[in-house]
Design a protein around this motif. Structure first.
Motif, short mmCIF file in Angstrom:
data_model
loop_
_atom_site.label_atom_id
_atom_site.label_comp_id
_atom_site.label_asym_id
_atom_site.label_seq_id
_atom_site.Cartn_x
_atom_site.Cartn_y
_atom_site.Cartn_z
N VAL A 179 0.84 -1.21 0.00
CA VAL A 179 0.00 0.00 0.00
C VAL A 179 0.87 1.25 0.00
N TYR A 180 1.88 1.29 0.88
CA TYR A 180 2.74 2.48 0.98
C TYR A 180 3.55 2.69 -0.30
N GLY A 181 3.87 1.62 -0.99
CA GLY A 181 4.72 1.73 -2.18
C GLY A 181 4.00 1.82 -3.49
N GLY A 182 2.66 1.63 -3.47
CA GLY A 182 1.98 1.66 -4.77
C GLY A 182 0.47 1.66 -4.70
N GLU A 183 -0.09 1.85 -3.50
CA GLU A 183 -1.54 1.88 -3.33
C GLU A 183 -2.18 0.65 -4.02
N GLU A 184 -3.28 0.86 -4.76
CA GLU A 184 -3.98 -0.28 -5.38
C GLU A 184 -3.06 -1.06 -6.31
N GLU A 185 -2.24 -0.36 -7.08
CA GLU A 185 -1.33 -1.04 -8.00
C GLU A 185 -0.28 -1.84 -7.24
N GLY A 186 0.15 -1.33 -6.11
CA GLY A 186 1.11 -2.05 -5.27
C GLY A 186 0.52 -3.33 -4.71
N VAL A 187 -0.73 -3.26 -4.27
CA VAL A 187 -1.41 -4.46 -3.76
C VAL A 187 -1.54 -5.50 -4.87
N GLN A 188 -1.96 -5.06 -6.05
CA GLN A 188 -2.09 -5.99 -7.17
C GLN A 188 -0.75 -6.62 -7.53
N ALA A 189 0.32 -5.82 -7.48
CA ALA A 189 1.66 -6.34 -7.78
C ALA A 189 2.06 -7.43 -6.79
N TYR A 190 1.73 -7.21 -5.51
CA TYR A 190 2.09 -8.21 -4.50
C TYR A 190 1.25 -9.47 -4.65
N VAL A 191 -0.05 -9.31 -4.89
CA VAL A 191 -0.92 -10.48 -5.10
C VAL A 191 -0.40 -11.27 -6.31
N ASN A 192 -0.05 -10.58 -7.38
CA ASN A 192 0.48 -11.27 -8.57
C ASN A 192 1.75 -12.04 -8.25
N LYS A 193 2.63 -11.44 -7.45
CA LYS A 193 3.89 -12.09 -7.09
C LYS A 193 3.62 -13.41 -6.35
N ILE A 194 2.80 -13.35 -5.31
CA ILE A 194 2.53 -14.56 -4.51
C ILE A 194 1.78 -15.59 -5.34
N ALA A 195 0.81 -15.13 -6.14
CA ALA A 195 0.03 -16.04 -6.98
C ALA A 195 0.90 -16.75 -8.01
N ASP A 196 1.78 -16.00 -8.66
CA ASP A 196 2.65 -16.60 -9.68
C ASP A 196 3.59 -17.63 -9.05
N GLU A 197 4.12 -17.31 -7.88
CA GLU A 197 5.01 -18.26 -7.18
C GLU A 197 4.25 -19.52 -6.78
N LEU A 198 3.01 -19.36 -6.33
CA LEU A 198 2.19 -20.51 -5.94
C LEU A 198 1.89 -21.39 -7.16
N LYS A 199 1.49 -20.76 -8.25
CA LYS A 199 1.18 -21.52 -9.46
C LYS A 199 2.39 -22.29 -9.95
N ASP A 200 3.55 -21.64 -9.94
CA ASP A 200 4.78 -22.29 -10.40
C ASP A 200 5.14 -23.47 -9.51
N THR A 201 5.00 -23.29 -8.19
CA THR A 201 5.31 -24.38 -7.26
C THR A 201 4.36 -25.55 -7.46
N MET A 202 3.08 -25.26 -7.63
CA MET A 202 2.11 -26.34 -7.88
C MET A 202 2.47 -27.11 -9.15
N ALA A 203 2.77 -26.38 -10.21
CA ALA A 203 3.12 -27.04 -11.48
C ALA A 203 4.37 -27.90 -11.33
N MET A 204 5.38 -27.38 -10.64
CA MET A 204 6.65 -28.09 -10.49
C MET A 204 6.56 -29.25 -9.50
N CYS A 205 5.53 -29.23 -8.67
CA CYS A 205 5.34 -30.32 -7.70
C CYS A 205 4.23 -31.27 -8.12
N GLY A 206 3.73 -31.09 -9.34
CA GLY A 206 2.82 -32.07 -9.93
C GLY A 206 1.40 -32.06 -9.41
N VAL A 207 0.93 -30.91 -8.92
CA VAL A 207 -0.47 -30.83 -8.47
C VAL A 207 -1.21 -29.76 -9.28
N HIS A 208 -2.51 -29.99 -9.48
CA HIS A 208 -3.28 -29.10 -10.35
C HIS A 208 -4.39 -28.35 -9.62
#
Length: 338
Positions: free
Chosen positions: A298-327
């Motif tokens: 929030v302090y670093g980007g308000e709504e865009e900052g929140v979206q950037a952080y959600v995207n970061k965690i989501a992308d990492e989760l998706k990649d981990t799921m794919a690499m660990c063989g779960v869908h």
């Protein structure tokens, strides 16, 4: 769209003198800075929270069907894109600098999280306008947020719950561990621990799914269950309220074993990546809560900052799921970690 590295760089000059807006929030720079994001004593519990997740490793398996991963979660009749939520933060101008107050902070966070497909827990404070502002922001988003009420005296809790009902929030939480926050001592209204009977009455009066935040033992989980909680958050308040406490990752599995079949279990404390989210789910949590990095967002980007952080965690989760063989989230289990 900015990335989270840019968000942290933007946040550093404006986030106040306590938080350092570190590239990854691990508790080492702020340590025992209270007020601020730090902790009581030597501040070792926040650091232990972070380190404990890193001790757990994930099991790679790519001999599986190649198909998209589904990160969606249903909780209390609501569907979310991802199994993580923004945590409640209060007194942001005291702890994180004066760029925002609790009302302006929650206005940004609640709206941005809802737009990103998750939900925000909102904080509470001695100033009654904090809860008023938070619940107004949640009402504006059709109830898509979770007000978190501190363990005030009965009269104050009743006043706060009236605001929660008016906001039509889909769930409500109480951070029972806030009884140990140094800056709440000797304050008006008074706050403190609750007996099972007191908690039961609060939960009955709430009228919506009730989440008890601040459970660190099987004994505590069983008491929350007895009081009628729909969910618990395994949490030591980010390591801020009790020095020499175990990490949340160290107690999660025992708590899941004890009550996982009878209530939803969330966990917070040092979860800083999509890989950490994956580990928590593999250990039996239904979802996780991340707090301090959303402040940076929030302090670093308000709504865009929140979206950037959600995207970061989501992308990492998706990649981990794919690499660990779960869908899907339901396929993540203890076989996925080491």
């Amino acid at each position: 769209m900015m990335n989270f590295q840019e968000v942290t760089s933007n946040a550093r000059p404006v986030i106040g003198k306590y938080c350092k807006a570190c590239p990854e929030c691990n508790g080492r720079a702020c340590k025992n800075t209270v007020p601020g994001p730090g902790a009581k004593g030597i501040g070792d519990t926040a650091i232990r929270n972070y380190d404990a997740w890193k001790e757990i490793r994930v099991q790679m398996d790519t001999i599986v069907e190649n198909k998209p991963v589904d990160t969606s979660l249903e909780l209390f009749g609501k569907k979310f894109k991802y199994p993580f939520f923004a945590g409640p933060v209060g007194a942001v101008n005291l702890h994180y600098g004066e760029k925002y107050n609790d009302i302006s902070y929650n206005n940004i966070l609640v709206s941005a999280c809802a737009d990103a497909g998750i939900a925000a827990f909102t904080g509470d404070g001695v100033n009654p306008d904090v809860m008023k502002g938070a619940t107004a922001a949640i009402k504006e988003k059709g109830g898509l947020g979770i007000p978190t009420v501190k363990p005030w005296n009965a009269e104050t809790v009743k006043e706060k719950m009236a605001l929660v009902k008016d906001a039509d929030a889909f769930a409500v939480a109480m951070d029972i561990d806030a009884a140990g926050l140094p800056f709440l001592r000797n304050m008006t209204p008074p706050a403190g621990s609750k007996s099972v009977e007191e908690l039961k009455q609060i939960i009955e009066d709430a009228g919506v799914p009730f989440i008890v935040k601040g459970i660190m033992t099987v004994k505590g989980a069983l008491k929350a269950k007895e009081a009628g909680a729909a969910a618990i958050i395994v949490s030591n308040h980010g390591g801020r309220v009790l020095d020499q406490c175990p990490a949340t990752a160290e107690v999660l599995e025992d708590i899941v074993e004890a009550v996982g079949d009878s209530m939803k279990i969330l966990v917070d404390g040092g979860i800083r990546s999509g890989v950490d989210v994956f580990k928590a789910l593999a250990m039996g949590a239904d979802a996780v809560v991340i707090a301090r990095p959303f402040v940076t967002a929030v302090y670093g980007g308000e709504e865009e900052g929140v979206q950037a952080y959600v995207n970061k965690i989501a992308d990492e989760l998706k990649d981990t799921m794919a690499m660990c063989g779960v869908h899907s989230l339901s396929e993540i289990n203890e076989d996925c970690i080491w």
